[in-house]
Design an enzyme around this catalytic site. Sequence first.
Site, PDB file in Angstrom:
ATOM      1  NE  ARG A  91       3.413 -12.740  36.187  1.00  0.00           N
ATOM      2  CZ  ARG A  91       3.183 -12.268  34.967  1.00  0.00           C
ATOM      3  NH1 ARG A  91       3.018 -13.085  33.979  1.00  0.00           N
ATOM      4  NH2 ARG A  91       3.101 -10.983  34.736  1.00  0.00           N
ATOM      5  CG  ASP A 151      -4.683 -27.820  35.716  1.00  0.00           C
ATOM      6  OD1 ASP A 151      -4.389 -26.951  36.520  1.00  0.00           O
ATOM      7  OD2 ASP A 151      -3.881 -28.236  34.836  1.00  0.00           O
ATOM      8  NE  ARG A 154      -3.575 -31.189  40.808  1.00  0.00           N
ATOM      9  CZ  ARG A 154      -2.578 -30.338  40.606  1.00  0.00           C
ATOM     10  NH1 ARG A 154      -2.791 -29.184  40.005  1.00  0.00           N
ATOM     11  NH2 ARG A 154      -1.358 -30.630  41.036  1.00  0.00           N
ATOM     12  CG  HIS A 178      -0.826 -25.455  34.465  1.00  0.00           C
ATOM     13  ND1 HIS A 178      -1.597 -26.300  35.226  1.00  0.00           N
ATOM     14  CD2 HIS A 178       0.397 -25.454  35.053  1.00  0.00           C
ATOM     15  CE1 HIS A 178      -0.872 -26.792  36.211  1.00  0.00           C
ATOM     16  NE2 HIS A 178       0.341 -26.291  36.132  1.00  0.00           N
TER      17      HIS A 178
HETATM   18  P1  NAD Z   1      13.658 -29.377  40.002  1.00  0.00           P
HETATM   19  O1  NAD Z   1      14.379 -28.164  40.487  1.00  0.00           O
HETATM   20  O2  NAD Z   1      13.536 -30.572  40.881  1.00  0.00           O
HETATM   21  O3  NAD Z   1      14.315 -29.855  38.618  1.00  0.00           O
HETATM   22  C1  NAD Z   1      14.722 -28.995  37.618  1.00  0.00           C
HETATM   23  C2  NAD Z   1      15.874 -29.651  36.887  1.00  0.00           C
HETATM   24  O4  NAD Z   1      16.197 -28.855  35.754  1.00  0.00           O
HETATM   25  C3  NAD Z   1      17.147 -29.777  37.733  1.00  0.00           C
HETATM   26  O5  NAD Z   1      17.598 -31.122  37.740  1.00  0.00           O
HETATM   27  C4  NAD Z   1      18.128 -28.859  37.009  1.00  0.00           C
HETATM   28  O6  NAD Z   1      19.486 -29.278  37.104  1.00  0.00           O
HETATM   29  C5  NAD Z   1      17.610 -28.904  35.577  1.00  0.00           C
HETATM   30  N1  NAD Z   1      18.075 -27.781  34.765  1.00  0.00           N
HETATM   31  C6  NAD Z   1      18.105 -26.465  35.086  1.00  0.00           C
HETATM   32  N2  NAD Z   1      18.617 -25.764  34.068  1.00  0.00           N
HETATM   33  C7  NAD Z   1      18.899 -26.637  33.070  1.00  0.00           C
HETATM   34  C8  NAD Z   1      19.430 -26.516  31.769  1.00  0.00           C
HETATM   35  N3  NAD Z   1      19.795 -25.328  31.282  1.00  0.00           N
HETATM   36  N4  NAD Z   1      19.596 -27.629  31.035  1.00  0.00           N
HETATM   37  C9  NAD Z   1      19.240 -28.846  31.515  1.00  0.00           C
HETATM   38  N5  NAD Z   1      18.722 -29.025  32.750  1.00  0.00           N
HETATM   39  C10 NAD Z   1      18.550 -27.941  33.514  1.00  0.00           C
HETATM   40  O7  NAD Z   1      12.210 -28.855  39.565  1.00  0.00           O
HETATM   41  P2  NAD Z   1      10.893 -29.758  39.393  1.00  0.00           P
HETATM   42  O8  NAD Z   1      10.153 -29.830  40.684  1.00  0.00           O
HETATM   43  O9  NAD Z   1      11.274 -31.011  38.695  1.00  0.00           O
HETATM   44  O10 NAD Z   1      10.019 -28.828  38.423  1.00  0.00           O
HETATM   45  C11 NAD Z   1      10.394 -28.656  37.063  1.00  0.00           C
HETATM   46  C12 NAD Z   1       9.417 -27.722  36.361  1.00  0.00           C
HETATM   47  O11 NAD Z   1       8.145 -28.362  36.249  1.00  0.00           O
HETATM   48  C13 NAD Z   1       9.164 -26.411  37.124  1.00  0.00           C
HETATM   49  O12 NAD Z   1       9.111 -25.343  36.202  1.00  0.00           O
HETATM   50  C14 NAD Z   1       7.788 -26.632  37.740  1.00  0.00           C
HETATM   51  O13 NAD Z   1       7.115 -25.421  37.995  1.00  0.00           O
HETATM   52  C15 NAD Z   1       7.131 -27.435  36.635  1.00  0.00           C
HETATM   53  N6  NAD Z   1       5.893 -28.135  37.002  1.00  0.00           N
HETATM   54  C16 NAD Z   1       4.927 -28.164  36.048  1.00  0.00           C
HETATM   55  C17 NAD Z   1       3.701 -28.768  36.317  1.00  0.00           C
HETATM   56  C18 NAD Z   1       2.640 -28.758  35.236  1.00  0.00           C
HETATM   57  O14 NAD Z   1       1.465 -29.140  35.462  1.00  0.00           O
HETATM   58  N7  NAD Z   1       2.978 -28.343  34.020  1.00  0.00           N
HETATM   59  C19 NAD Z   1       3.466 -29.375  37.557  1.00  0.00           C
HETATM   60  C20 NAD Z   1       4.492 -29.375  38.502  1.00  0.00           C
HETATM   61  C21 NAD Z   1       5.701 -28.727  38.218  1.00  0.00           C
END
Ligand code: NAD
Length: 320
Positions: A91, A151, A154, A178
């Site tokens: 992590r 959350d 949900r 979260h």
């Molecule tokens: P994903 O891999 O589909 O998308 C990530 C994007 O970030 C990609 O398009 C990638 O090219 C871009 N990226 C990476 N490094 C970058 C940089 N330096 N500059 C600009 N762009 C960059 O991932 P996802 O499924 O869209 O998830 C994104 C984030 O959201 C993850 O950290 C995930 O854990 C989080 N998430 C949060 C919640 C919440 O409740 N807060 C819920 C679901 C997912």
Amino acid sequence: MVNDKRKVVLVGTGMVGMSYAYSLLNQNACDELVLIDLNRKRAEGEAMDLNHGLAFSGSSMKIYAGEYKDCQDADIVVICAGVAQQPGETRLALLKRNAKVFRSIVEPVTVSGFDGIFLVATNPVDIMTRITYMLSGFNPRKVLGSGTALDTARLRYLLGEYFRVDPRNVHAYVMGEHGDSEFVPWSQAQVATKSILELCGENPEIDKNKLTEIEREVQGAAYKIIEAKDATYYGIGMALTRITRAILGDENSVLTVSAMLRGEYGQNDVFSGVPCIINKSGVKRVLKLSLSQEEAGRLGESCKVLRDCYEELAAEDAAN
Ligand code: NAD
């Protein structure tokens, strides 16, 4: 608002970012949407795809793939960019890589002259929001994360199903990280104006154990969805849209976002999911609910998890 057009810049056009963008378009939530991604071609393709839906929407939103300089007159910069956990990666190692990603984003955003609100979704969202605050040097009220907004949605959905009441008439929150240490302060949960704990006491058909079951289901929801379809994105996309609307519409709406605690609930030096009043200034105020002693203890434990995690990261950084 910085300008008369409601302008949002989205950094990270992956599944979460684009679910958010799609929801913004369908709800006509802003006038201008700029897409930025490390993969420029992807951002361009996503802009084209969304633009082709404009004729079917009630929106005349301007959507394009842009640059960090486009943040200058934006109202909100939303960060959904991140790297995924590698097999066997700890992590902390993942957190270090995402902190590096955020350095490459927050710095050019602030250099652009951006003076709006940062909204963060990247996980671990409470820590990434604190990192955004540190890197930007912004007033903490202008930096917020999606926190436990999803959350909470949900929870309201599941309580609505159990009590057979529209979730919009269920008033209950998920607080804290979260993540695994989040919890429901049941003393504050209500159906309309009726306390849920009172309802349980009055009606023998309502099983109090069901509340614990619902709380566990909320805590485990992301794991369950990821097991089934590898990622979660629609719900968070809609949660981000809800927060965006509260900011752009200067709504003073109560939402459980990740906000910096400055003495509220006896907590300091931590960003955590708490109910806040959200308007054009970002977090106008953190609401101080009358938690029971046990609930305040659970919030304290959750904040400790978040503080320890951030300090572990900071110590690693200092050592390198
Ligand atoms: P994903 O891999 O589909 O998308 C990530 C994007 O970030 C990609 O398009 C990638 O090219 C871009 N990226 C990476 N490094 C970058 C940089 N330096 N500059 C600009 N762009 C960059 O991932 P996802 O499924 O869209 O998830 C994104 C984030 O959201 C993850 O950290 C995930 O854990 C989080 N998430 C949060 C919640 C919440 O409740 N807060 C819920 C679901 C997912």
